[in-house]
Scaffold this motif. Structure first.
Motif, short mmCIF file in Angstrom:
data_model
loop_
_atom_site.label_atom_id
_atom_site.label_comp_id
_atom_site.label_asym_id
_atom_site.label_seq_id
_atom_site.Cartn_x
_atom_site.Cartn_y
_atom_site.Cartn_z
N SER A 203 -0.25 6.99 -1.44
CA SER A 203 1.21 7.12 -1.65
C SER A 203 2.14 7.14 -0.31
CB SER A 203 1.49 8.30 -2.71
OG SER A 203 1.35 9.51 -2.19
N ILE A 204 3.49 6.77 -0.39
CA ILE A 204 4.34 6.92 0.73
C ILE A 204 5.65 7.38 0.15
CG2 ILE A 204 5.55 5.74 2.59
CD1 ILE A 204 3.31 3.70 2.55
N ASN A 205 6.37 8.16 1.07
CA ASN A 205 7.39 8.74 0.65
C ASN A 205 8.75 7.71 0.55
OD1 ASN A 205 6.76 11.51 0.34
ND2 ASN A 205 7.20 12.09 2.63
N GLY A 206 9.53 7.62 -0.46
CA GLY A 206 10.80 6.93 -0.33
C GLY A 206 10.21 5.38 -0.97
N ASN A 207 11.09 4.59 -1.02
CA ASN A 207 11.03 3.21 -1.56
C ASN A 207 10.61 2.12 -0.54
OD1 ASN A 207 10.96 0.85 -2.99
ND2 ASN A 207 13.12 0.86 -3.52
N LYS A 208 9.32 2.06 -0.30
CA LYS A 208 8.89 1.19 0.89
C LYS A 208 7.95 0.08 0.27
CE LYS A 208 10.21 4.35 3.62
NZ LYS A 208 9.31 5.34 4.19
N LYS A 209 8.41 -0.49 -1.02
CA LYS A 209 7.55 -1.45 -1.61
C LYS A 209 7.70 -2.93 -0.99
CE LYS A 209 7.22 -3.46 -6.20
NZ LYS A 209 7.17 -3.78 -7.66
N GLU A 210 9.08 -3.27 -0.60
CA GLU A 210 9.24 -4.33 0.02
C GLU A 210 8.68 -4.59 1.25
OE1 GLU A 210 10.67 -7.13 -1.28
OE2 GLU A 210 10.91 -6.03 -3.17
N LEU A 211 8.52 -3.41 2.16
CA LEU A 211 7.78 -3.40 3.16
C LEU A 211 6.45 -3.68 3.04
CD1 LEU A 211 8.09 -2.81 6.49
CD2 LEU A 211 7.75 -0.53 5.87
N ILE A 212 5.64 -3.01 2.19
CA ILE A 212 4.29 -3.16 1.81
C ILE A 212 3.81 -4.31 1.40
CG2 ILE A 212 2.12 -2.06 0.68
CD1 ILE A 212 3.79 0.64 0.69
N LEU A 213 4.81 -5.03 0.46
CA LEU A 213 4.67 -6.39 -0.16
C LEU A 213 4.39 -7.36 1.09
CD1 LEU A 213 7.06 -6.53 -2.96
CD2 LEU A 213 4.54 -6.61 -2.99
N LYS A 214 4.90 -7.05 2.36
CA LYS A 214 4.80 -8.21 3.34
C LYS A 214 3.34 -8.07 3.86
CE LYS A 214 9.60 -7.77 4.80
NZ LYS A 214 10.30 -7.30 5.76
N ASN A 215 2.60 -7.13 3.62
CA ASN A 215 1.12 -6.90 4.19
C ASN A 215 0.23 -6.89 2.99
OD1 ASN A 215 1.89 -5.88 7.03
ND2 ASN A 215 3.24 -4.87 5.71
N LEU A 216 0.54 -7.12 1.63
CA LEU A 216 -0.22 -7.06 0.60
C LEU A 216 -1.32 -8.36 0.75
CD1 LEU A 216 -0.45 -5.67 -2.23
CD2 LEU A 216 0.85 -7.51 -3.15
N GLN A 217 -1.10 -9.42 1.10
CA GLN A 217 -2.29 -10.48 1.11
C GLN A 217 -3.31 -9.76 1.98
OE1 GLN A 217 -1.02 -14.20 2.41
NE2 GLN A 217 -3.37 -15.01 2.80
N TYR A 218 -2.77 -9.11 3.43
CA TYR A 218 -4.00 -8.59 4.18
C TYR A 218 -4.72 -7.33 3.64
CZ TYR A 218 -5.88 -6.20 8.27
OH TYR A 218 -6.77 -5.68 9.33
N LEU A 219 -4.00 -6.55 2.84
CA LEU A 219 -4.76 -5.54 2.30
C LEU A 219 -5.76 -5.93 1.04
CD1 LEU A 219 -1.48 -3.24 1.53
CD2 LEU A 219 -3.46 -2.90 3.10
N ASN A 220 -5.44 -6.95 0.32
CA ASN A 220 -6.35 -7.57 -0.56
C ASN A 220 -7.28 -8.24 0.08
OD1 ASN A 220 -5.64 -7.77 -3.79
ND2 ASN A 220 -3.67 -7.87 -2.88
N GLU A 221 -7.35 -8.94 1.17
CA GLU A 221 -8.38 -9.13 2.09
C GLU A 221 -9.59 -8.23 2.38
OE1 GLU A 221 -7.00 -11.36 5.30
OE2 GLU A 221 -5.99 -13.00 4.17
N ILE A 222 -8.89 -7.18 2.63
CA ILE A 222 -9.82 -5.91 3.15
C ILE A 222 -10.54 -5.49 1.63
CG2 ILE A 222 -9.66 -3.32 3.94
CD1 ILE A 222 -7.42 -4.10 5.31
N PHE A 223 -9.70 -5.41 0.85
CA PHE A 223 -10.23 -4.92 -0.75
C PHE A 223 -11.43 -5.93 -1.18
CE2 PHE A 223 -10.05 -5.27 -5.12
CZ PHE A 223 -10.63 -4.01 -5.51
N ASN A 224 -11.13 -7.19 -1.12
CA ASN A 224 -12.04 -8.30 -1.55
C ASN A 224 -13.48 -8.23 -0.89
OD1 ASN A 224 -10.30 -9.10 -3.64
ND2 ASN A 224 -9.40 -10.43 -2.31
N HIS A 225 -13.28 -7.92 0.59
CA HIS A 225 -14.25 -7.80 1.39
C HIS A 225 -15.25 -6.88 1.18
CE1 HIS A 225 -16.87 -8.89 5.02
NE2 HIS A 225 -16.56 -7.58 5.23
N GLN A 226 -14.69 -5.54 0.53
CA GLN A 226 -15.81 -4.43 0.43
C GLN A 226 -16.15 -4.24 -1.14
OE1 GLN A 226 -16.58 -2.26 2.71
NE2 GLN A 226 -15.74 -3.54 4.48
N LYS A 227 -15.02 -4.70 -2.07
CA LYS A 227 -15.59 -4.39 -3.43
C LYS A 227 -16.90 -4.78 -4.10
CE LYS A 227 -13.47 -8.41 -5.96
NZ LYS A 227 -12.45 -8.65 -7.07
#
Length: 253
Positions: A203-227
């Motif tokens: 979790s992160i303080n404040g509304n940072k949804k749009e900022l994180i969405l820009k990096n969501l594809q990269y975050l999913n790549e990390i997850f899929n590589h490990q899961k």
């Protein structure tokens, strides 16, 4: 004549004799009986009613604590957080480069209800009703297939979460329908109309949804590589209901 009437007569009649005065005994307010929850496993947590956000990583209460009002919600606790630690650590490393306020969620779980206020006299009937419907549910395997981003309704906190797969979703929908029926009987708020079941891990303080969405594809790549290496399906055998500082546990059949 009741004791209450005698007290009223005593206060309004100056000619009352001494025997009337002897009856004016202060009435003590009776204590409410403790609900009988012997059929439900209960865990008592430490009492904590401090509303200073600086003491709990900037988190803000949805509503302030009021004595006699029990903040309550129903959820599934993830039983094997240790299996997630490597994935959480990798995702946390990425998110801290985006926002330094990023922290790991302490109690990872999947919500099956909104948070609602429960009065004392409702504890026993509500927990008994939940026990009746949840004890007939069969255990199931929970699995995740994606990384998602959510922001709370107050827009005060943003969460990185793991989204459940299609099979898990079907099981959870069935459970939520049963819980919603009970909540409706008590005129309590039901869950979201089209829930997206997920487990918040960061979790992160404040509304940072749009900022994180820009990096969501990269975050999913990390997850899929490990899961597939470390994240196997986990068998779920119970649902919890946290009300105030107590957790009621309902085991499946």
């Amino acid at each position: 004549m009741s004791a209450l009437n005698l007290l009223c007569d005593y206060g309004s009649d100056d000619t009352s004799d001494e025997s009337d005065k002897d009856i004016s005994i202060p009435l003590k307010k009776p204590k409410l009986p403790t609900p009988n929850l012997s059929g439900v496993s209960t865990v008592v947590l430490s009492e904590e009613h401090i509303d200073d956000p600086s003491l709990h990583n900037g988190r803000i209460r949805t509503f302030s604590h009021v004595r006699g009002n029990w903040a309550t919600f129903v959820y599934i606790e993830y039983p094997k957080k240790d299996k997630l630690l490597k994935i959480i650590d990798l995702l946390h490393t990425v998110l801290t480069t985006i926002d330094e306020s990023c922290i790991v969620c302490e109690n990872v779980h999947i919500s099956l209800s909104k948070t609602f206020v429960l009065r004392y006299h409702m504890i026993k009937p509500l927990t008994t009703s939940l026990q009746e419907v949840l004890s007939n549910i069969e255990s199931f395997d929970l699995n995740f297939d994606s990384v998602e981003v959510y922001c709370n309704e107050e827009k005060t906190r943003t969460f990185l979460a793991l989204g459940v797969d299609a099979m898990s979703h079907e099981y959870l929908i069935n459970i939520v329908e049963k819980i919603d029926n009970i909540l409706g009987d008590f005129k309590l708020p039901k869950f979201y109309e089209n829930p997206l079941f997920h487990m918040s891990i960061l979790s992160i303080n404040g509304n940072k949804k749009e900022l994180i969405l820009k990096n969501l594809q990269y975050l999913n790549e990390i997850f899929n590589h490990q899961k597939n290496k470390i994240l196997n399906p986990v068998n779920i055998i119970k649902v919890n209901c946290k009300s105030g500082n107590k957790v009621y546990q309902y085991c499946f059949k």
